[in-house]
Write a protein that holds these residues in place. Structure first.
Motif, mmCIF file in Angstrom:
data_model
loop_
_atom_site.group_PDB
_atom_site.id
_atom_site.type_symbol
_atom_site.label_atom_id
_atom_site.label_comp_id
_atom_site.label_asym_id
_atom_site.label_seq_id
_atom_site.Cartn_x
_atom_site.Cartn_y
_atom_site.Cartn_z
ATOM 1 N N ILE A 102 3.586 4.281 4.377
ATOM 2 C CA ILE A 102 2.719 3.297 3.722
ATOM 3 C C ILE A 102 2.936 1.900 4.318
ATOM 4 O O ILE A 102 2.028 1.084 4.357
ATOM 5 C CB ILE A 102 2.921 3.324 2.184
ATOM 6 N N TRP A 104 4.365 7.399 -11.961
ATOM 7 C CA TRP A 104 4.836 8.651 -11.357
ATOM 8 C C TRP A 104 5.448 9.591 -12.382
ATOM 9 O O TRP A 104 5.799 10.723 -12.062
ATOM 10 C CB TRP A 104 5.815 8.363 -10.208
ATOM 11 N N MET A 106 2.094 -5.104 0.776
ATOM 12 C CA MET A 106 2.799 -4.202 1.698
ATOM 13 C C MET A 106 2.092 -4.182 3.059
ATOM 14 O O MET A 106 2.706 -4.147 4.099
ATOM 15 C CB MET A 106 2.815 -2.779 1.130
ATOM 16 N N ASN A 136 -0.064 -3.240 -3.031
ATOM 17 C CA ASN A 136 0.031 -2.767 -1.641
ATOM 18 C C ASN A 136 -0.685 -3.666 -0.636
ATOM 19 O O ASN A 136 -0.442 -3.555 0.563
ATOM 20 C CB ASN A 136 -0.438 -1.317 -1.519
ATOM 21 N N ILE A 158 11.087 5.653 -1.992
ATOM 22 C CA ILE A 158 9.844 5.102 -1.412
ATOM 23 C C ILE A 158 10.085 3.653 -1.005
ATOM 24 O O ILE A 158 9.800 3.244 0.126
ATOM 25 C CB ILE A 158 8.669 5.154 -2.424
ATOM 26 N N THR A 159 10.661 2.884 -1.947
ATOM 27 C CA THR A 159 10.828 1.452 -1.659
ATOM 28 C C THR A 159 11.890 1.238 -0.575
ATOM 29 O O THR A 159 11.776 0.326 0.229
ATOM 30 C CB THR A 159 11.199 0.679 -2.944
ATOM 31 N N ASN A 161 -4.580 7.422 -7.446
ATOM 32 C CA ASN A 161 -3.679 6.450 -6.827
ATOM 33 C C ASN A 161 -4.103 6.192 -5.379
ATOM 34 O O ASN A 161 -4.282 5.046 -4.961
ATOM 35 C CB ASN A 161 -2.244 7.007 -6.879
ATOM 36 N N ASN A 176 11.161 -5.613 -4.109
ATOM 37 C CA ASN A 176 10.606 -4.388 -4.688
ATOM 38 C C ASN A 176 11.698 -3.324 -4.849
ATOM 39 O O ASN A 176 11.830 -2.701 -5.907
ATOM 40 C CB ASN A 176 9.497 -3.882 -3.743
ATOM 41 N N PHE A 203 7.224 8.745 2.600
ATOM 42 C CA PHE A 203 6.060 8.114 1.992
ATOM 43 C C PHE A 203 6.149 6.594 2.194
ATOM 44 O O PHE A 203 5.206 5.948 2.658
ATOM 45 C CB PHE A 203 6.075 8.538 0.518
ATOM 46 N N GLN A 262 -1.740 0.884 -10.926
ATOM 47 C CA GLN A 262 -0.619 0.661 -9.996
ATOM 48 C C GLN A 262 -1.117 0.145 -8.644
ATOM 49 O O GLN A 262 -0.452 -0.634 -7.979
ATOM 50 C CB GLN A 262 0.166 1.971 -9.783
ATOM 51 N N GLN A 263 -2.307 0.602 -8.259
ATOM 52 C CA GLN A 263 -2.823 0.169 -6.961
ATOM 53 C C GLN A 263 -3.775 -1.025 -7.101
ATOM 54 O O GLN A 263 -3.724 -1.966 -6.316
ATOM 55 C CB GLN A 263 -3.549 1.339 -6.276
ATOM 56 N N GLY A 289 5.350 -0.029 -10.813
ATOM 57 C CA GLY A 289 5.705 0.624 -9.550
ATOM 58 C C GLY A 289 6.241 2.033 -9.756
ATOM 59 O O GLY A 289 6.144 2.874 -8.875
HETATM 60 O O1 LIG Z 1 5.627 3.735 -6.544
HETATM 61 C C1 LIG Z 1 5.332 3.281 -5.279
HETATM 62 C C2 LIG Z 1 6.081 2.020 -4.986
HETATM 63 O O2 LIG Z 1 5.896 1.114 -5.981
HETATM 64 C C3 LIG Z 1 5.703 1.458 -3.666
HETATM 65 O O3 LIG Z 1 6.351 0.239 -3.461
HETATM 66 C C4 LIG Z 1 4.220 1.305 -3.481
HETATM 67 O O4 LIG Z 1 3.945 0.877 -2.189
HETATM 68 C C5 LIG Z 1 3.511 2.601 -3.756
HETATM 69 O O5 LIG Z 1 2.134 2.468 -3.629
HETATM 70 C C6 LIG Z 1 3.856 3.099 -5.121
HETATM 71 O O6 LIG Z 1 3.192 4.299 -5.361
#
Ligand SMILES: O[C@H]1[C@H](O)[C@@H](O)[C@H](O)[C@@H](O)[C@H]1O
Length: 520
Positions: A61, A433, A326, A323, A178-179, A455, A352, A57, A317-318, A429
């Motif tokens: 991303i 979840w 990102m 992001n 993920i990070t 999300n 992060n 993931f 969160q978004q 972050g």
């Molecule tokens: O939990 C994750 C995390 O924080 C990531 O760094 C971010 O890019 C995602 O969108 C998020 O869902």
């Protein structure tokens, strides 16, 4: 010790005696009893196996469109090609997450992870071999489906298997992956960009993305289903075996029995309630399908509330704009005059990752609600400082001020962005979840799927609008707007999001029955 002194003995005896009124208490006892000091080796292994999806993931991303040159369709990519290629992933993730929640109830949580792996492998192969823009879009869309399914089912799988006292930590492990995936994607992207051959480097990069999925496929085959799903489909005996394995032999047989009974009672009550509602509405009895699932999610107050909170957290969160960093931090740092913008972006990804690690250590002790209320103010401060830094740069460039001032401002912006990212990583972050703990078992999968779609929907919006906003409103206003969204989110969290740390899943879900949304 007599049974009167031992809450666990008395709880299971009450259950055996068929005292339904006291059954709810059993879940409470499950969460309050002193658990094993640390999760068993088996639960770590299980989290690791499931967490590989997080790695995928993260890579997906963050994989910016590294120099594709003219290797697709024999021409350079247009801006439209680029945005379609990038957004196809989030769009398909958005479409697939609620649908895969239906699959997670019928096929089981584990099988959905396996299906996602097959999609990851297929998508990676299609991308690595493609020679036209449209085949690339197909490959990215297949990967989008995989990410959509995995991003919803993995936290659900982990949460349903984890002991209550470690649940936050174990779900956060997934975000760590993920990070970490994001850090790896930046490093690999930078390496290939600097030293690779332009026409083949990207093929290697996307193709190798399939390898962790193959590893996970094999590891997950050896892992069990969740006890909650097993009970739901009438395989209580197997569920008991899984609970035993997860506990690693550290709890007594009666505690295992009590845990499984607690789940059985919840399932029975919900099935009973569902049957009654159907009979009242249609005058018939029968098996409820996924349409009834939707009906239950929206018509029952506690479920509606759970969905509202889960979607609020996932949307925030978004929409807080993380992001956009990102996707576009290299563009921002280039604008600010940093000599190697991709390396500066790596600073964001590493911050992060490091602060998500910090969250892992404290989340179960501090609690979800509290950690959000502590960390969001730092995000707001970081965003406002960055907005201020940008405004000084806008002013100084129009006054053609010296480059030392501009450099100073660029550093201030970088530092503020790091404060913002740290605040984000420690709270927003990862807390969203933990969505599955808000839902009752019968709507847990569907509710988590819809929240996950929120999300991805918000992710899609941010990805699509960030550069436009920067252009139309200036960077200052864009960052100030994200700060405003965070402030709004803070107020809503403060008013409506109850603390669920340390509670059993059954108990956490029933908090929302309260008139005050379980906040006090
Ligand atoms: O939990 C994750 C995390 O924080 C990531 O760094 C971010 O890019 C995602 O969108 C998020 O869902």
């Amino acid at each position: 010790m007599s049974s009167a002194q031992d809450p666990l003995i008395s709880a299971s005896e009450q259950i055996d005696a068929g005292d339904e009124d006291n059954h709810r208490d059993e879940g409470r006892l499950e969460s309050n009893k002193p658990g094993p000091a640390s999760p068993s080796l088996f639960i770590w292994l299980l989290t690791l196996s499931a967490g590989i999806s997080g790695l995928l993931f993260g890579c997906v991303i963050s994989s910016t469109l590294i120099s594709l040159g003219s290797s697709l369709s024999n021409r350079p990519l247009t801006a439209l090609d680029k945005s379609i290629i990038t957004s196809s992933t989030s769009l398909f993730a958005l479409l697939v997450s609620p649908f895969s929640s239906v699959l997670a109830d019928s096929l089981g949580r584990k099988r959905v992870i396996l299906v996602a792996d097959v999609l990851f492998i297929l998508g990676a192969g299609v991308q690595a071999a493609c020679s036209t823009v449209w085949v690339m879009v197909v490959g990215r869309s297949i990967v989008g489906m995989a990410v959509g399914a995995a991003s919803f089912v993995v936290p659900l799988y982990i949460a349903e298997l984890a002991p209550a006292e470690h649940r936050g930590r174990l779900v956060t492990m997934n975000v760590i992956f993920i990070t970490l995936g994001q850090v790896v994607a930046y490093i690999v992207g930078y390496g290939f960009g600097e030293y690779g051959h332009a026409n083949t480097a990207w093929r290697w990069m996307v193709g190798l993305g399939g390898v962790p999925a193959v590893v996970q496929l094999f590891m997950m085959m050896a892992m069990p289903e969740t006890p909650r799903w097993l009970v739901m489909v009438g395989r209580g005996l197997e569920a008991k075996g899984v609970v035993e394995k997860v506990a690693g032999g550290k709890v007594a047989a009666r505690e295992v029995d009590a845990t499984v009974k607690g789940i059985e009672i919840e399932v029975r009550e919900e099935q009973e309630g569902r049957r009654l509602r159907r009979r009242r509405a249609h005058g018939v009895d029968g098996k409820a399908g996924w349409v009834e699932g939707f009906d239950e999610l929206f018509s029952i107050r506690r479920n509606r509330r759970a969905l509202a909170i889960a979607c609020l957290l996932q949307g925030l969160q978004q929409l807080c704009g993380f992001n956009s960093l990102m996707y576009f931090s290299a563009t921002i740092f280039e604008m600010l005059g940093f000599p190697i913008p991709t390396l500066t972006s790596l600073v964001v990804a590493v911050t992060n990752f490091v602060f998500t690690l910090a969250a892992l250590l404290i989340i179960d002790r501090v609690g979800r609600r509290r950690i959000l209320l502590w960390s969001i103010p730092f995000m707001v401060i970081g965003l406002l400082l960055a907005a201020f830094g940008f405004s000084s740069i806008e002013l100084s460039s129009s006054n053609s001020a010296g480059s030392t001032t501009a450099q100073g401002n660029a550093i201030v912006i970088l530092m503020s962005i790091m404060v913002y990212v740290a605040g984000y990583a420690i709270g927003l972050g990862n807390v969203p979840w933990m969505q599955s703990e808000l839902f009752a078992l019968n709507v847990r999968s569907l509710g988590s799927g819809i929240a996950t779609a929120t999300n991805w929907g918000a992710n899609f919006v941010i990805g699509l609008t960030f550069l436009l906003l920067m252009d139309a409103l200036t960077p200052t206003v864009t960052f100030a707007l994200y700060a405003l969204i965070c402030v709004g989110g803070y107020v809503l969290i403060w008013k409506f999001y109850p603390e669920t740390a340390g509670l059993s899943l059954e108990e956490a879900a029933s908090l929302l029955e309260d008139d005050n949304w379980g906040v006090r």
